[in-house]
Design an enzyme around this catalytic site. Structure first.
Site, mmCIF file in Angstrom:
data_model
loop_
_atom_site.group_PDB
_atom_site.id
_atom_site.type_symbol
_atom_site.label_atom_id
_atom_site.label_comp_id
_atom_site.label_asym_id
_atom_site.label_seq_id
_atom_site.Cartn_x
_atom_site.Cartn_y
_atom_site.Cartn_z
ATOM 1 N N GLN A 1 61.565 21.066 10.037
ATOM 2 C CA GLN A 1 60.497 21.033 9.021
ATOM 3 C C GLN A 1 59.248 20.425 9.657
ATOM 4 O OE1 GLN A 1 61.080 17.823 6.422
ATOM 5 N NE2 GLN A 1 59.751 18.538 4.787
ATOM 6 N N GLU B 1 64.103 18.572 -0.637
ATOM 7 C CA GLU B 1 64.270 17.380 0.210
ATOM 8 C C GLU B 1 64.732 16.194 -0.637
ATOM 9 O OE1 GLU B 1 60.830 16.299 2.542
ATOM 10 O OE2 GLU B 1 62.080 15.050 3.830
ATOM 11 N N SER C 1 54.733 16.669 8.630
ATOM 12 C CA SER C 1 53.958 15.444 8.891
ATOM 13 C C SER C 1 53.115 15.565 10.152
ATOM 14 C CB SER C 1 54.897 14.247 9.069
ATOM 15 O OG SER C 1 55.725 14.126 7.955
ATOM 16 N N SER D 1 62.215 15.984 12.872
ATOM 17 C CA SER D 1 63.630 15.742 13.194
ATOM 18 C C SER D 1 64.241 17.002 13.806
ATOM 19 C CB SER D 1 64.418 15.399 11.929
ATOM 20 O OG SER D 1 63.819 14.336 11.246
HETATM 21 C C1 LIG Z 1 64.186 9.439 9.214
HETATM 22 C C2 LIG Z 1 62.913 10.245 9.086
HETATM 23 C C3 LIG Z 1 62.938 11.620 9.275
HETATM 24 C C4 LIG Z 1 61.765 12.365 9.161
HETATM 25 N N1 LIG Z 1 61.808 13.716 9.416
HETATM 26 C C5 LIG Z 1 60.707 14.464 9.262
HETATM 27 C C6 LIG Z 1 60.736 15.879 9.522
HETATM 28 O O1 LIG Z 1 61.763 16.443 9.932
HETATM 29 N N2 LIG Z 1 59.602 16.594 9.349
HETATM 30 C C7 LIG Z 1 58.434 16.030 8.922
HETATM 31 O O2 LIG Z 1 57.457 16.748 8.741
HETATM 32 N N3 LIG Z 1 58.344 14.673 8.710
HETATM 33 C C8 LIG Z 1 59.459 13.889 8.877
HETATM 34 N N4 LIG Z 1 59.396 12.520 8.668
HETATM 35 C C9 LIG Z 1 58.092 11.908 8.371
HETATM 36 C C10 LIG Z 1 57.971 11.436 6.917
HETATM 37 O O3 LIG Z 1 57.829 12.531 6.045
HETATM 38 C C11 LIG Z 1 56.737 10.513 6.866
HETATM 39 O O4 LIG Z 1 56.993 9.417 7.709
HETATM 40 C C12 LIG Z 1 56.472 10.007 5.450
HETATM 41 O O5 LIG Z 1 56.033 11.061 4.638
HETATM 42 C C13 LIG Z 1 55.407 8.888 5.449
HETATM 43 O O6 LIG Z 1 54.263 9.293 6.120
HETATM 44 P P1 LIG Z 1 53.615 8.399 7.283
HETATM 45 O O7 LIG Z 1 54.703 8.016 8.242
HETATM 46 O O8 LIG Z 1 52.438 9.135 7.817
HETATM 47 O O9 LIG Z 1 53.156 7.066 6.570
HETATM 48 P P2 LIG Z 1 51.829 6.863 5.692
HETATM 49 O O10 LIG Z 1 51.694 7.991 4.731
HETATM 50 O O11 LIG Z 1 50.674 6.625 6.611
HETATM 51 O O12 LIG Z 1 52.175 5.560 4.900
HETATM 52 C C14 LIG Z 1 52.001 4.245 5.469
HETATM 53 C C15 LIG Z 1 52.261 3.231 4.355
HETATM 54 O O13 LIG Z 1 51.271 3.385 3.318
HETATM 55 C C16 LIG Z 1 51.909 3.566 2.057
HETATM 56 N N5 LIG Z 1 51.109 4.481 1.221
HETATM 57 C C17 LIG Z 1 50.593 5.689 1.604
HETATM 58 N N6 LIG Z 1 49.963 6.268 0.562
HETATM 59 C C18 LIG Z 1 50.110 5.429 -0.510
HETATM 60 C C19 LIG Z 1 49.701 5.470 -1.879
HETATM 61 N N7 LIG Z 1 49.000 6.504 -2.364
HETATM 62 N N8 LIG Z 1 50.054 4.427 -2.673
HETATM 63 C C20 LIG Z 1 50.767 3.374 -2.205
HETATM 64 N N9 LIG Z 1 51.173 3.274 -0.905
HETATM 65 C C21 LIG Z 1 50.852 4.280 -0.081
HETATM 66 C C22 LIG Z 1 53.248 4.178 2.381
HETATM 67 O O14 LIG Z 1 54.190 3.977 1.345
HETATM 68 C C23 LIG Z 1 53.625 3.438 3.672
HETATM 69 O O15 LIG Z 1 54.179 2.180 3.365
HETATM 70 C C24 LIG Z 1 60.543 11.736 8.819
HETATM 71 C C25 LIG Z 1 60.510 10.351 8.637
HETATM 72 C C26 LIG Z 1 61.668 9.606 8.780
HETATM 73 C C27 LIG Z 1 61.606 8.114 8.600
#
Ligand SMILES: Cc1cc2nc3c(=O)[nH]c(=O)nc-3n(C[C@H](O)[C@H](O)[C@H](O)COP(=O)(O)OP(=O)(O)OC[C@H]3O[C@@H](n4cnc5c(N)ncnc54)[C@H](O)[C@@H]3O)c2cc1C
Length: 405
Positions: free
Chosen positions: A128, A246, A131, A163
């Site tokens: 997928q 998901e 991100s 992933s």
């Molecule tokens: C085990 C694992 C597997 C994954 N696998 C995939 C995959 O296969 N494909 C893929 O595309 N992605 C994948 N991801 C990525 C995942 O979808 C993102 O990490 C997740 O959506 C958070 O985005 P970010 O890491 O950019 O954090 P950010 O969005 O930058 O968030 C940083 C912090 O800010 C907070 N925050 C952000 N916006 C708000 C808001 N509006 N209100 C309050 N707090 C907020 C968040 O809660 C977090 O604490 C995976 C992540 C993990 C941990």
């Protein structure tokens, strides 16, 4: 709610139980040593092929695409029985749990016929590609571009946290096709061949030592228009299909994750300065809290099952379930490891302490994947409790006029 099997369900469960006992072999017991990634992939493909040959893959999928045409309850019963074993299934949870339902819902008939049956057999692995470095929670801010060129599209950009991209044959990728439209409106989704020229997968090494995630770079990657999922500009709507699946896939407690019973076992063995841990009021209170959370999670999952058994889609309770599961797992494991003092650092493979360590480390990721705790709380606040929405000041602004931070 009646949680007992109907006579037909009980019969199906008995057949599955007997098949598992005859076919799961070494997976009826926990592995003696952790599998390496290559070994995991080989084992996963072999198990998927075995299940497919026995008619236990794509249980709810139509027979025309290689499924079994049975009800969600049949799938749930199979999953329940399979989760009592230690068979390797994680390689397919993103592909079959999220990508292929999206392909099936939004792909054209030729695309469905080409990709769905092979994915169900486990011959092709999917990832997928959503991100990006600046778009995770705010997925609609993605910057990977797709530009039309004849009957093809040319993709340029970068994804992250993908992933199993390094073990995948295909992926679903969300791209920006119209930067002049507001951010949710200029997106389009495609199927991309992970071996196509211009796709570069770079592994990310985790602190646990393993490498499950990747950065994926796209440089002039060509995709046929026939491999578009949904209409041009409808990528947000298509993404919601993936995200809904998901939340269903990651909402529950992972199989074999320790619960209150493990905490009780640890507390029964630990001697504190004040005497046996089990006799301390604060320890007993934590065990009771853990039991209440575990029961709440179980009943919430039953509620989702109950909706599925009536042909309905589970509602926002899946978001509630994931918020509670991930935090409960992390808090409970941290408390049990603290209670074990020095013994919490070292662990025999397969021991309760090792399971607690794994649970502690994995639950941090679970609090982020498939929607962070904060985002899920926003969903619960807005869609369950009807509270005022989060501030979304850039919702109607053309994407190319939004200032980058
Ligand atoms: C085990 C694992 C597997 C994954 N696998 C995939 C995959 O296969 N494909 C893929 O595309 N992605 C994948 N991801 C990525 C995942 O979808 C993102 O990490 C997740 O959506 C958070 O985005 P970010 O890491 O950019 O954090 P950010 O969005 O930058 O968030 C940083 C912090 O800010 C907070 N925050 C952000 N916006 C708000 C808001 N509006 N209100 C309050 N707090 C907020 C968040 O809660 C977090 O604490 C995976 C992540 C993990 C941990």
């Amino acid at each position: 709610m009646d949680f007992n099997d109907t006579p037909q369900e009980a019969e199906f469960r008995a057949t599955v139980k007997a098949w598992m006992a005859a076919n799961a072999g070494e997976y009826l017991h926990p592995p003696k040593e952790p599998w390496g990634l290559e070994d995991f992939v080989v084992r996963s493909k072999a198990w998927q092929a075995k299940k497919h040959a026995a008619g236990y893959v794509g249980i709810t999928w139509p027979k025309a695409v290689g499924g079994q045409g049975l009800s969600p309850m049949h799938q749930i019963i199979f999953n329940q029985e399979e989760s009592r074993t230690y068979v390797p299934t994680g390689l397919y949870s993103i592909g079959l749990g999220m990508c292929i339902p999206t392909v099936f819902t939004h792909g054209n008939p030729d695309v469905i016929a080409r990709y769905v049956p092979k994915a169900l057999k486990g011959e092709e692995v999917w990832c997928q590609l959503f991100s990006e470095p600046v778009a995770g929670s705010d997925l609609a801010s993605i910057r990977t571009k797709a530009v039309k060129d004849g009957d093809e599209w040319v993709i340029n950009g970068q994804k992250v946290w993908t992933s199993f991209a390094h073990k995948s044959d295909f992926g679903i990728v969300v791209t920006r096709t119209n930067p002049e439209a507001p951010k949710h409106k200029g997106l389009t989704m495609f199927i991309v061949d992970m071996k196509a020229p211009g796709v570069e997968v770079r592994g990310i090494r985790q602190m646990s030592g393993s490498s499950d995630f990747n950065e994926v770079f796209f440089t002039d990657v060509r995709v046929k228009d026939s491999h578009r999922l949904g209409e041009v500009g409808d990528g947000w709507k298509v993404s919601l299909t993936t995200l809904m699946h998901e939340r269903l896939a990651v909402g529950g407690k992972p199989r074999h994750a320790p619960g209150y019973a493990t905490l009780m076992k640890v507390a029964a063995e630990v001697e504190t300065e004040r005497g046996p841990a089990m006799e301390q009021a604060d320890v007993r209170r934590r065990i009771a809290d853990s039991y209440i959370a575990d029961e709440g999670i179980k009943l919430t999952q039953m509620r989702a099952l109950s909706a599925l058994s009536k042909g309905q889609m589970p509602g926002p309770e899946q978001s509630i379930s994931k918020v509670v599961v991930a935090k409960t797992m992390q808090d409970m494991a941290a408390f049990a490891l603290d209670l074990s003092e020095g013994a919490g650092f070292a662990a025999e493979p397969g021991s309760d302490i090792e399971k607690l360590q794994q649970s502690y480390l994995w639950s941090a990721g679970l609090r982020i994947a498939g929607g962070t705790d904060e985002i899920l709380r926003n969903i619960i606040a807005e869609r369950v409790l009807g509270l005022p929405g989060d501030l979304r000041g850039d919702k109607d602004t053309p994407f190319n006029e939004i200032k980058a931070l």
